[in-house]
Design an enzyme around this catalytic site. Structure first.
Site, PDB file in Angstrom:
ATOM      1  N   ASP A  17      16.258 -37.250 -12.042  1.00 57.87           N
ATOM      2  CA  ASP A  17      16.931 -38.503 -12.380  1.00 57.87           C
ATOM      3  C   ASP A  17      18.366 -38.227 -12.829  1.00 57.87           C
ATOM      4  OD1 ASP A  17      17.199 -41.211 -12.763  1.00 57.87           O
ATOM      5  OD2 ASP A  17      15.586 -41.378 -14.237  1.00 57.87           O
ATOM      6  N   GLU A  39      24.859 -38.967 -12.247  1.00 58.40           N
ATOM      7  CA  GLU A  39      25.973 -39.736 -11.677  1.00 58.40           C
ATOM      8  C   GLU A  39      27.179 -39.826 -12.615  1.00 58.40           C
ATOM      9  OE1 GLU A  39      21.982 -41.313 -10.441  1.00 58.40           O
ATOM     10  OE2 GLU A  39      23.032 -41.420 -12.369  1.00 58.40           O
ATOM     11  N   ASP A  63      17.565 -48.243 -10.002  1.00 55.83           N
ATOM     12  CA  ASP A  63      17.027 -49.287 -10.883  1.00 55.83           C
ATOM     13  C   ASP A  63      17.324 -50.680 -10.336  1.00 55.83           C
ATOM     14  OD1 ASP A  63      16.366 -47.150 -12.429  1.00 55.83           O
ATOM     15  OD2 ASP A  63      17.923 -47.448 -13.927  1.00 55.83           O
TER      16      ASP A  63
END
Length: 755
Positions: free
Chosen positions: A414, A417, A480
């Site tokens: 995860d 970024e 998400d």
């Protein structure tokens, strides 16, 4: 980035200087070098003062031409740089008084040897695009930052696709896109996976080979051009000839890498604990028991963030309060035939014991003043692992090896970024260029340790961030999203767009991530999710087991999970094609039907592999309009025919959706529906759909290692359909067409049926 105020004027404080002519051209056996001053040279005095661009033209592989423009060569950072294949193929170079040209395969670039500046690209006697007039140059903005810029012409009716994962309209015309990874969800112009590569319906692609921020104005600042710019003193782009979109993708992925083949078990259903829910081993066991009791095939169980203690992400240690016996728990799950995935990220919270360990060893990213970079976003006092350091990568990998030895099979990588630029990397990398590139090093580190411990054929990630080259390390998911039909559509657009950047495998959170989906949304999303490359039940603050929605959700999940398992011989064949040709499993209609203009803008339906059309239903009532290309298609779920070209409007129950088989297809269907990984050739059925008289198809049924488990030749002559096994073990198999079934016992290599 927009620099102009309309077509004629620059914005206040902005000034531009553009290549005015190819004043000097030199050639060797493999390249052309052009000196391009930014003003006309009519006498020697004009050569004094003012910029000159050095433009190098070469070819890294057939049908690809590289353009590299440099202003101040001494100001170009050393790295990082994308890994791009360079075969140095034979090229043809021609230089005369009027122009110079370089040809690679069918693609030619020509530069006019006089004013005004003109660089044109053509193939087959047809111009593809050109850089002319005020196109290639230098721009200084109001803050005196230095940019390199290029404008490539768009022809009338030319449409642009790609640029990585984008959640807006599939056609990029009219959009401004910054290639800069960010954590922005699926409802904004930001994206987790930025790829500075696009292609058009005119038969070529453009890859801007720059790992940092690339700003694209796609028929926006100038409606008949694609403008792209980078801050700094160098700009490199590659023109990739097709002519078809599939050909462009094959060549682009040959340059930047093709996906590894994920293990067959990863194509089954993944069930997650969800993010902020309360869970322990008893909760996990109740979920697994509930799935088994309801006859719902489950392949992977995923533990999200709170398998570790709060504030200590990541320390790679199970929370002893809720998981006192992690080794025993993992053993018990694996005894039930499940694989196990655990969540991780590249951040180290200050409360983690690994913070002091990593800081002391120099494994954490530092500020220019030498202090460890930290903030309080996500985890209090978090730091980032500096993956440019080989020692830091090995340190991080060592923590993962302990989990793999414990019984973990896969990692959800995860985040990755929001990488800062006010830092100093261990290897001296430029921070701006490392922002997107960080995701590549992060995922590569994790994928490598999986391949080392489990074998290359068993390595699989569930990754969120990516850039060029990230496709080599599947699988990626869409990030998400809300739990709505609108978010379902956004996610699909993002996945199709990512596939147009060479990413072969993609998933999303079934039911949506944020909020608790309405039961209708959940059931519609289940059908979509199980007809995606990879399928995961996951949410944020609520569980995603189907019986918490309604009993029909259980039935719908069972139906589509079992359908996917039966389709695995066909789906795994499409997966193998992604690794060999670079074509995604989930394909935008324009990618598969480039000659059908009705497919140009379609972004709510897709091809799953070459032969299955899927149109997810995005309404509770089940009403849907979708487009059917030319031919007689067959509805897989009920066998009825649908004739195209044309639009269809239908109503579907929760146990159905438009799932059509392409005319002339032969779909290999497996004999098992309880798991995704089995011997696909044993008991396989070859389902023949609208095969034309005189036509034939070769069908390869893959083995679990990606090789050919069996090969069949299927043909039709009049009312007879014949199939012959030409490779594979003498297992029983079947042939079916138009409801007529023929069965071959073990050792039989021919079947013929009469329609």
């Amino acid at each position: 980035m927009k620099f102009k105020d309309g077509y004629w004027r620059m914005r206040p404080g902005v000034r531009g200087e553009y290549a005015a002519s190819a004043h000097d051209v030199t050639a060797d056996t493999a390249s052309l070098r052009v000196l391009a001053p930014t003003r006309p040279i009519t006498r020697r005095g004009n050569t004094i003062d003012g910029p000159v661009l050095r433009v190098d033209l070469s070819s890294p592989m057939p049908d690809v031409i590289r353009v590299r423009a440099v202003h101040f060569a001494g100001s170009v950072p050393a790295g990082p740089a994308f890994e791009v294949r360079d075969e140095r193929p034979g090229v043809e170079i021609a230089v005369d008084g009027e122009e110079a040209g370089l040809t690679s395969g069918a693609l030619t670039v020509r530069v006019r040897r006089d004013a005004p500046w003109e660089l044109s690209f053509s193939a087959g006697g047809r111009e593809l695009t050109r850089s002319a007039g005020k196109s290639l140059g230098i721009v200084h903005d109001a803050e005196d930052r230095h940019f390199m810029i290029e404008h490539l012409r768009l022809s009338a009716g030319e449409l642009v696709y790609g640029l990585g994962e984008r959640f807006g309209a599939l056609v990029r015309n009219g959009q401004a896109v910054d290639s800069w990874n960010d954590d922005g969800g699926t409802s904004s112009e930001l994206a987790y996976k930025n790829v500075p590569f696009y292609f058009t319906n005119r038969g070529y692609g453009v890859f801007v080979n720059h790992p940092g921020r690339v700003s694209f104005e796609v028929a926006s600042e100038s409606v008949s051009q694609v403008q792209f710019s980078t801050e700094g003193h160098d700009l490199e782009y590659l023109i990739i000839h097709g002519p078809s979109p599939a050909d462009i993708l094959r060549r682009y992925t040959a340059l930047t890498g093709r996906p590894a083949l994920p293990p067959a078990w990863s194509f089954g259903l993944w069930l997650s604990t969800s993010f902020t829910t309360d869970y322990d081993e008893a909760t996990v066991t109740s979920f697994v028991d509930g799935m088994a009791e309801r006859d719902l095939p489950l392949s992977v169980f995923h533990f999200d963030c709170f398998w570790m203690r709060q504030y200590r992400w990541c320390d790679f240690e199970w929370d002893p309060e809720v998981f006192p016996d992690p080794e025993g728990m993992l053993r018990r799950l694996k005894e039930r035939g499940l694989r196990v995935c655990v969540w991780l990220n590249p951040y180290i919270g200050q409360a983690s014991a690994l913070f002091d360990e990593g800081a002391a060893a120099g494994h954490l990213l530092r500020r220019p003043d030498g202090t460890v970079w930290q903030d309080d976003h996500w985890q209090a006092g978090r730091a980032l692992v500096d993956f440019t350091s080989p020692a830091a990568r090995e340190w991080y990998a060592g923590k993962l090896r302990g989990l793999l030895d414990m019984g973990v099979d896969a990692f959800k990588t995860d985040f990755g970024e929001r990488i800062p630029t006010d830092v100093a990397y261990a290897d001296g990398s430029d921070p701006e260029r490392m922002h997107n590139y960080y995701s590549l090093l992060y995922n590569q580190t994790v994928h490598d340790v999986l391949a080392e411990r489990r074998g290359a054929g068993e390595a699989v990630l569930f990754a969120r961030s990516a850039t060029v080259g990230g496709q080599r390390m599947p699988v990626h998911w869409g990030g998400d999203c809300e739990s709505t039909y609108e978010a379902m559509a956004e996610s699909l657009r993002g996945g199709l767009s990512l596939g147009m950047a060479g990413f072969g495998f993609w998933s999303h959170d079934i039911g949506g991530f944020e909020g608790r989906p309405d039961p209708a949304v959940f059931k519609r999303w289940v059908a979509f999710g199980l007809l995606s490359s990879h399928s995961r039940l996951h949410g944020s603050g609520s569980y995603r087991v189907p019986w918490l929605f309604d009993e029909e959700s259980v039935e719908v999940l069972r139906l589509f999970t079992r359908l996917k398992a039966r389709l695995m011989p066909y789906l795994y064949g499409a997966a193998v094609q992604a690794t060999t040709d670079g074509l995604p499993m989930m394909r935008a209609m324009q990618l598969e039907f480039p000659g059908d203009r009705a497919c140009d803008y379609l972004d709510a339906q897709y091809m799953l592999g070459p032969d299955l059309l899927v149109a997810p239903v995005l309404s509770t009532e089940g009403d849907i309009s979708y487009y059917v290309p030319e031919g007689v298609w067959t509805r897989l779920l009920d066998g009825r025919s649908v004739t195209g070209p044309g639009w269809r409007t239908e109503r579907h129950g929760f146990d159905s959706l438009p799932l059509l088989v392409r005319p002339g297809a032969v779909i290999a269907t497996g004999a098992r529906e309880d798991r995704p990984d089995y011997d696909y050739a044993d008991g396989v059925t070859l389902d023949v759909y609208e095969l034309a008289d005189g036509a034939s198809r070769t069908v390869t049924v893959p083995a679990l290692d990606g090789g050919a488990g069996a090969v069949f030749e299927v043909s039709r002559a009049g009312d007879r359909v014949r199939a012959r096994r030409v490779q594979g073990s003498p297992a029983p198999w079947r042939l079916q067409s138009a409801g007529i079934l023929g069965t071959a016992e073990s050792g039989t290599d021919h079947i013929e049926i009469t329609l």
